[in-house]
Design a protein around this motif. Sequence first.
Motif, mmCIF file in Angstrom:
data_model
loop_
_atom_site.group_PDB
_atom_site.id
_atom_site.type_symbol
_atom_site.label_atom_id
_atom_site.label_comp_id
_atom_site.label_asym_id
_atom_site.label_seq_id
_atom_site.Cartn_x
_atom_site.Cartn_y
_atom_site.Cartn_z
ATOM 1 N N ALA A 266 -6.950 10.515 -1.286
ATOM 2 C CA ALA A 266 -6.012 9.741 -2.106
ATOM 3 C C ALA A 266 -5.567 10.523 -3.331
ATOM 4 C CB ALA A 266 -6.681 8.430 -2.529
ATOM 5 N N VAL A 267 -6.500 11.194 -4.007
ATOM 6 C CA VAL A 267 -6.174 11.950 -5.225
ATOM 7 C C VAL A 267 -5.242 13.111 -4.901
ATOM 8 C CG1 VAL A 267 -7.152 13.463 -7.002
ATOM 9 C CG2 VAL A 267 -8.247 11.283 -6.478
ATOM 10 N N THR A 268 -5.515 13.797 -3.814
ATOM 11 C CA THR A 268 -4.659 14.927 -3.433
ATOM 12 C C THR A 268 -3.242 14.448 -3.120
ATOM 13 O OG1 THR A 268 -6.554 16.113 -2.535
ATOM 14 C CG2 THR A 268 -4.383 16.832 -1.803
ATOM 15 N N GLU A 269 -3.157 13.311 -2.441
ATOM 16 C CA GLU A 269 -1.845 12.773 -2.090
ATOM 17 C C GLU A 269 -1.063 12.376 -3.334
ATOM 18 O OE1 GLU A 269 0.068 9.115 0.566
ATOM 19 O OE2 GLU A 269 -2.074 9.608 0.704
ATOM 20 N N LEU A 270 -1.754 11.851 -4.337
ATOM 21 C CA LEU A 270 -1.076 11.377 -5.543
ATOM 22 C C LEU A 270 -0.726 12.498 -6.511
ATOM 23 C CD1 LEU A 270 -3.169 8.174 -6.298
ATOM 24 C CD2 LEU A 270 -0.734 8.227 -5.711
ATOM 25 N N SER A 271 -1.611 13.512 -6.626
ATOM 26 C CA SER A 271 -1.436 14.499 -7.704
ATOM 27 C C SER A 271 -1.430 15.941 -7.245
ATOM 28 C CB SER A 271 -2.558 14.327 -8.741
ATOM 29 O OG SER A 271 -3.806 14.686 -8.162
ATOM 30 N N GLY A 272 -1.833 16.197 -6.013
ATOM 31 C CA GLY A 272 -1.926 17.575 -5.555
ATOM 32 C C GLY A 272 -3.153 18.296 -6.091
ATOM 33 N N ARG A 273 -4.062 17.558 -6.719
ATOM 34 C CA ARG A 273 -5.274 18.163 -7.283
ATOM 35 C C ARG A 273 -6.513 17.614 -6.588
ATOM 36 N NH1 ARG A 273 -5.203 17.375 -13.505
ATOM 37 N NH2 ARG A 273 -4.361 15.321 -12.972
ATOM 38 N N THR A 274 -7.691 18.144 -6.995
ATOM 39 C CA THR A 274 -8.947 17.695 -6.407
ATOM 40 C C THR A 274 -9.598 16.643 -7.290
ATOM 41 O OG1 THR A 274 -10.305 19.337 -7.557
ATOM 42 C CG2 THR A 274 -9.312 20.019 -5.455
ATOM 43 N N THR B 167 0.814 -1.221 0.000
ATOM 44 C CA THR B 167 0.000 0.000 0.000
ATOM 45 C C THR B 167 0.842 1.263 0.000
ATOM 46 O OG1 THR B 167 -0.078 -0.013 2.407
ATOM 47 C CG2 THR B 167 -1.831 -1.173 1.232
ATOM 48 N N THR B 168 2.095 1.137 -0.325
ATOM 49 C CA THR B 168 2.964 2.319 -0.308
ATOM 50 C C THR B 168 2.561 3.261 -1.436
ATOM 51 O OG1 THR B 168 4.777 0.977 0.506
ATOM 52 C CG2 THR B 168 5.338 3.129 -0.439
ATOM 53 N N PRO B 169 2.271 4.527 -1.164
ATOM 54 C CA PRO B 169 1.847 5.463 -2.207
ATOM 55 C C PRO B 169 2.986 5.777 -3.158
ATOM 56 C CG PRO B 169 2.207 6.630 -0.151
ATOM 57 C CD PRO B 169 2.323 5.160 0.156
ATOM 58 N N PRO B 170 2.705 6.236 -4.359
ATOM 59 C CA PRO B 170 3.765 6.602 -5.302
ATOM 60 C C PRO B 170 4.649 7.674 -4.720
ATOM 61 C CG PRO B 170 1.651 6.477 -6.399
ATOM 62 C CD PRO B 170 1.378 6.396 -4.926
ATOM 63 N N GLY B 171 5.897 7.649 -5.098
ATOM 64 C CA GLY B 171 6.850 8.576 -4.508
ATOM 65 C C GLY B 171 6.984 9.884 -5.252
ATOM 66 N N HIS B 172 6.363 10.039 -6.393
ATOM 67 C CA HIS B 172 6.496 11.309 -7.113
ATOM 68 C C HIS B 172 5.254 11.533 -7.966
ATOM 69 C CE1 HIS B 172 7.476 8.892 -10.658
ATOM 70 N NE2 HIS B 172 8.323 8.242 -9.865
ATOM 71 N N LEU B 173 5.111 12.775 -8.462
ATOM 72 C CA LEU B 173 3.901 13.198 -9.163
ATOM 73 C C LEU B 173 3.634 12.391 -10.410
ATOM 74 C CD1 LEU B 173 1.607 15.258 -9.166
ATOM 75 C CD2 LEU B 173 3.065 16.804 -10.486
ATOM 76 N N ALA B 174 4.684 12.078 -11.200
ATOM 77 C CA ALA B 174 4.492 11.354 -12.457
ATOM 78 C C ALA B 174 3.853 9.998 -12.208
ATOM 79 C CB ALA B 174 5.823 11.191 -13.177
ATOM 80 N N SER B 175 4.340 9.270 -11.221
ATOM 81 C CA SER B 175 3.749 7.958 -10.944
ATOM 82 C C SER B 175 2.339 8.102 -10.397
ATOM 83 C CB SER B 175 4.638 7.184 -9.957
ATOM 84 O OG SER B 175 4.715 7.860 -8.715
ATOM 85 N N THR C 4 -1.025 6.473 -11.982
ATOM 86 C CA THR C 4 -1.993 5.672 -11.225
ATOM 87 C C THR C 4 -3.424 6.142 -11.505
ATOM 88 O OG1 THR C 4 -0.402 5.216 -9.473
ATOM 89 C CG2 THR C 4 -2.729 5.030 -8.903
ATOM 90 N N LEU C 5 -3.627 7.463 -11.502
ATOM 91 C CA LEU C 5 -4.977 8.001 -11.732
ATOM 92 C C LEU C 5 -5.478 7.686 -13.139
ATOM 93 C CD1 LEU C 5 -4.640 11.525 -10.048
ATOM 94 C CD2 LEU C 5 -5.692 9.463 -9.108
ATOM 95 N N ARG C 6 -4.567 7.549 -14.093
ATOM 96 C CA ARG C 6 -4.967 7.354 -15.482
ATOM 97 C C ARG C 6 -5.053 5.876 -15.869
ATOM 98 N NH1 ARG C 6 -4.590 11.973 -18.606
ATOM 99 N NH2 ARG C 6 -3.737 13.791 -17.504
ATOM 100 N N ARG C 7 -4.880 4.986 -14.923
ATOM 101 C CA ARG C 7 -4.955 3.558 -15.263
ATOM 102 C C ARG C 7 -6.307 3.234 -15.900
ATOM 103 N NH1 ARG C 7 -3.124 -0.011 -10.191
ATOM 104 N NH2 ARG C 7 -3.741 -1.631 -11.701
ATOM 105 N N PRO C 8 -6.326 2.475 -17.004
ATOM 106 C CA PRO C 8 -7.599 2.135 -17.660
ATOM 107 C C PRO C 8 -8.579 1.449 -16.710
ATOM 108 C CG PRO C 8 -5.737 1.555 -19.059
ATOM 109 C CD PRO C 8 -5.152 1.934 -17.731
ATOM 110 N N GLU C 9 -8.042 0.689 -15.753
ATOM 111 C CA GLU C 9 -8.924 -0.033 -14.839
ATOM 112 C C GLU C 9 -9.734 0.920 -13.953
ATOM 113 O OE1 GLU C 9 -5.434 -2.516 -15.931
ATOM 114 O OE2 GLU C 9 -5.707 -0.483 -15.111
#
Length: 439
Positions: A87-95, A12-20, A24-29
């Motif tokens: 989760a979204v804010t943590e991954l991308s800094g967006r809403t 469950t370790t979150p991605p370490g940088h914005l690109a990853s 993750t947010l754009r995964r087709p699944e």
Amino acid sequence: MTPRDHPVPGGTTPPGHLASGEATLRRPELHPLWHTVHGRLSSGRPVTRVRLGPLDETQREALADLLGLDRLPDPRPSVTLARLEEAVTELSGRTVREVAAELIGPLGDRAGERRRQEDERAGLWTWLAAHDTVRAQPVLADWAASCRAAGLVGGSAERTRTLLTDALKVLAELPGQAEPLPVFAARVLNGHTHALDDGTPLSTLVLRALAALYDTAPPQSAEERRALWTRAGVADDELSATVIVGGLRLAGDGLIARVARLCTEAGQAVSLTLAHVRNPGEITLPAAPVPPVVHVVENPSILALALRRFGPDCPPLVCTSGWPNSAAIQLLRLLVDRGAALRYHGDFDGEGIRIAAYVLDKTRAHPWRMTAADYRAAVVCDARGPHPGRITEAPWDPELAEAMAEHGTAVVEELVAEVLLEDLAATARSECSPSPGRL
């Protein structure tokens, strides 16, 4: 171990940088998640959680990765928006809203759109009910109500308003000037020759209004539709439409002036055709009294009584013979344009009030002994009249319709003829002795 207890590969370790995180947010699944979130946020209502599914195993794994779950969610999971936002804010800094709008498209506001459409519809029907043409002829309120009951044309308030605007424009131009229907349509509707062709939405709408105006059933056949147009002065010919006049002395060498003078001097009425009225030649009205008064009545019998009493000295009197045709309206407008003041009287019954409203609206005439007080005085003299029929509001006196409904009896114009003749006699006495240029 059940699918629900299955550990998520990769931890469950979150991605370490914005690109990853973006990846993750754009995964087709995760497309089912974003489509569902986008739809709920576009509802325009508060959203606290979204229900997904059914999700397959790869989609459940992607959702667990996104939310940092230690096991797979249900195939139909309920996701709180707060958890998703975190989760979204943590991954991308967006809403969540920003991500959903970027991945799916601009967010809507269906609730707001529904309110806007409801306000637009309400505004449309309020506009129609308050339109000058409808207010001037209150019987058209029934037509306006039927338009509202029929609903929007093609579901569009804008299209409906455009159609109604054209219909009101046509009604304001009636009665016609003995033009064929295509010519009338082209003149009134900016060159649209076929806008009033049989069966068009606009033609149907106008004919329904005319049926309400004349208190008849909506026309069902082509013959009935033609008859209604003819009654409204469209496709009428210049010789069949006539208006009866007495006591009309006009200055000038025009045909109307000469014919009217000859008949007035003989104490006779004159029947003017629409052709006469449309080509009046030179006519003028006197400077005194200012303005000269022309009385208008509904029934020929009143004109006959006036000519019998006053002969060559009869004050100017125009008779509409019931519903005024194009010749009557055009003559009255001609007299107003030359400076005359019109005073109208008709029957105190449902149709008489509608005719009066029509004349007042089309010619700038003023009511003549047509108030509730005049009606009550006439009823006291003769309370055995026929039923007045369907009563509509009188725009010049709100109490008149109430009084007629209260007494439930009509007062035809002939019953108050003596009162009207006394008014005409007073008019004759107030004028100077006849002169060649006197009306």
